[in-house]
Design a protein around this motif. Structure first.
Motif, PDB file in Angstrom:
ATOM      1  N   ILE A 102       0.809  -1.210   0.000  1.00  0.00           N
ATOM      2  CA  ILE A 102       0.000   0.000   0.000  1.00  0.00           C
ATOM      3  C   ILE A 102       0.846   1.265   0.000  1.00  0.00           C
ATOM      4  O   ILE A 102       0.443   2.305  -0.539  1.00  0.00           O
ATOM      5  N   ASP A 103       2.057   1.225   0.591  1.00  0.00           N
ATOM      6  CA  ASP A 103       2.906   2.421   0.599  1.00  0.00           C
ATOM      7  C   ASP A 103       3.186   2.899  -0.823  1.00  0.00           C
ATOM      8  O   ASP A 103       3.141   4.102  -1.109  1.00  0.00           O
ATOM      9  N   ALA A 104       3.486   1.973  -1.723  1.00  0.00           N
ATOM     10  CA  ALA A 104       3.791   2.348  -3.105  1.00  0.00           C
ATOM     11  C   ALA A 104       2.568   2.948  -3.786  1.00  0.00           C
ATOM     12  O   ALA A 104       2.675   3.915  -4.552  1.00  0.00           O
ATOM     13  N   THR A 105       1.387   2.403  -3.498  1.00  0.00           N
ATOM     14  CA  THR A 105       0.155   2.950  -4.071  1.00  0.00           C
ATOM     15  C   THR A 105      -0.087   4.371  -3.578  1.00  0.00           C
ATOM     16  O   THR A 105      -0.408   5.276  -4.359  1.00  0.00           O
ATOM     17  N   LEU A 106       0.083   4.586  -2.286  1.00  0.00           N
ATOM     18  CA  LEU A 106      -0.142   5.909  -1.718  1.00  0.00           C
ATOM     19  C   LEU A 106       0.862   6.920  -2.260  1.00  0.00           C
ATOM     20  O   LEU A 106       0.509   8.074  -2.545  1.00  0.00           O
TER      21      LEU A 106
ATOM     22  N   PHE B 284       0.585   7.674   6.492  1.00  0.00           N
ATOM     23  CA  PHE B 284       0.671   8.469   5.266  1.00  0.00           C
ATOM     24  C   PHE B 284      -0.186   9.722   5.374  1.00  0.00           C
ATOM     25  O   PHE B 284       0.205  10.810   4.915  1.00  0.00           O
ATOM     26  N   ALA B 285      -1.353   9.592   5.979  1.00  0.00           N
ATOM     27  CA  ALA B 285      -2.303  10.703   6.053  1.00  0.00           C
ATOM     28  C   ALA B 285      -1.712  11.920   6.753  1.00  0.00           C
ATOM     29  O   ALA B 285      -2.057  13.061   6.424  1.00  0.00           O
ATOM     30  N   ARG B 286      -0.803  11.710   7.696  1.00  0.00           N
ATOM     31  CA  ARG B 286      -0.269  12.828   8.471  1.00  0.00           C
ATOM     32  C   ARG B 286       0.555  13.794   7.622  1.00  0.00           C
ATOM     33  O   ARG B 286       0.665  14.972   7.947  1.00  0.00           O
ATOM     34  N   GLY B 287       1.145  13.315   6.523  1.00  0.00           N
ATOM     35  CA  GLY B 287       1.940  14.198   5.680  1.00  0.00           C
ATOM     36  C   GLY B 287       1.484  14.247   4.233  1.00  0.00           C
ATOM     37  O   GLY B 287       2.212  14.734   3.368  1.00  0.00           O
TER      38      GLY B 287
END
Length: 247
Positions: free
Chosen positions: A17-21, A52-55
């Motif tokens: 999911i990191d790569a998608t975000l 991820f949402a925090r930045g």
């Protein structure tokens, strides 16, 4: 004022999911709100989305959907967005990589009058070599051809307003009003994407295909099942002796 919201259903996607975000954060058009729907994951999928949402360069909402199934997660995310004013909806999946012009291409199609837009899918270059990517192209071609000849997809006697076109649920957009009109994404049973497309085909002819709206798909199923068993899966013939979907 149009408001674009992007929905990403995710189940056990902590590794991808990191790569998608990050792919979404690299979009040229960042004027959207993101919803990640954590679909009964037992790994750190939801935590990674919240980190991820925090930045993030756009607003991010992380929802929990305990009812297992991609249709459940998508429908929950879409309805949440609509309840908060979304007028345009787009979807990709948590193992996919939208190219940098993805949101811009979707918005451009809506501006030209599309009620629903379907994009182009390719294989992720980081998961398979040239042979695997070629196999993926073959699968897409088979699924497209099968869809066109299948009697249940013909316009005649089925009430469809447009011919069948291959629709990947992980690369699509739709106007909120139309989503509500057709009753939303089927929550059960799979394959929900094809059922949803046929609902839309009975209500509008304004369905466009955007070649510049590109998403790179995971090829995990191809690696786990092989070409023949994966083709069986996409043609709704089951997964043979494979009991668990690697996605």
């Amino acid at each position: 004022m149009t408001q674009l919201w992007v929905i990403v259903p995710a189940h056990q996607e902590a590794e991808r999911i990191d790569a998608t975000l990050q792919a979404l954060a690299r979009q040229r058009d960042l004027d959207f709100t993101l919803i990640v729907v954590d679909n009964a994951s037992t790994d750190t999928t939801g935590a990674r989305a919240r980190d991820f949402a925090r930045g993030a360069p756009f607003p991010v909402h992380v929802l929990d959907e305990d009812e297992r199934g991609v249709g459940c997660a998508v429908d929950t995310g879409f309805r949440y967005a609509i309840s908060r004013g979304a007028t345009l909806l787009a979807r990709t999946d948590a193992d996919c990589l939208p190219e940098e012009g993805w949101t811009a291409a979707a918005r451009a199609e809506f501006a030209r009058g599309a009620e629903m837009v379907c994009g182009r899918i390719v294989a992720r270059a980081d998961e398979h070599g040239p042979l695997g990517r070629a196999g993926f192209r073959v699968l897409v071609a088979i699924a497209t051809a099968f869809g066109r000849i299948r009697p249940g997809h013909w316009r005649r006697n089925n009430g469809f307003r447009v011919p069948y076109r291959m629709h990947a649920g992980n690369n699509m957009g739709i106007r909120s009003e139309l989503y509500a009109t057709v009753g939303g994404m089927p929550r059960r049973p799979a394959p929900t994407d094809r059922q949803f497309l046929n609902r839309v085909r009975r209500h509008t002819a304004a369905i466009s295909y955007a070649r510049d709206m590109v998403v790179a798909n995971s090829t995990r199923r191809l690696r786990a099942y092989g070409l023949i068993a994966t083709a069986r899966w996409y043609l709704e013939q089951g997964s043979g002796h494979h009991l668990e979907d690697p996605r």
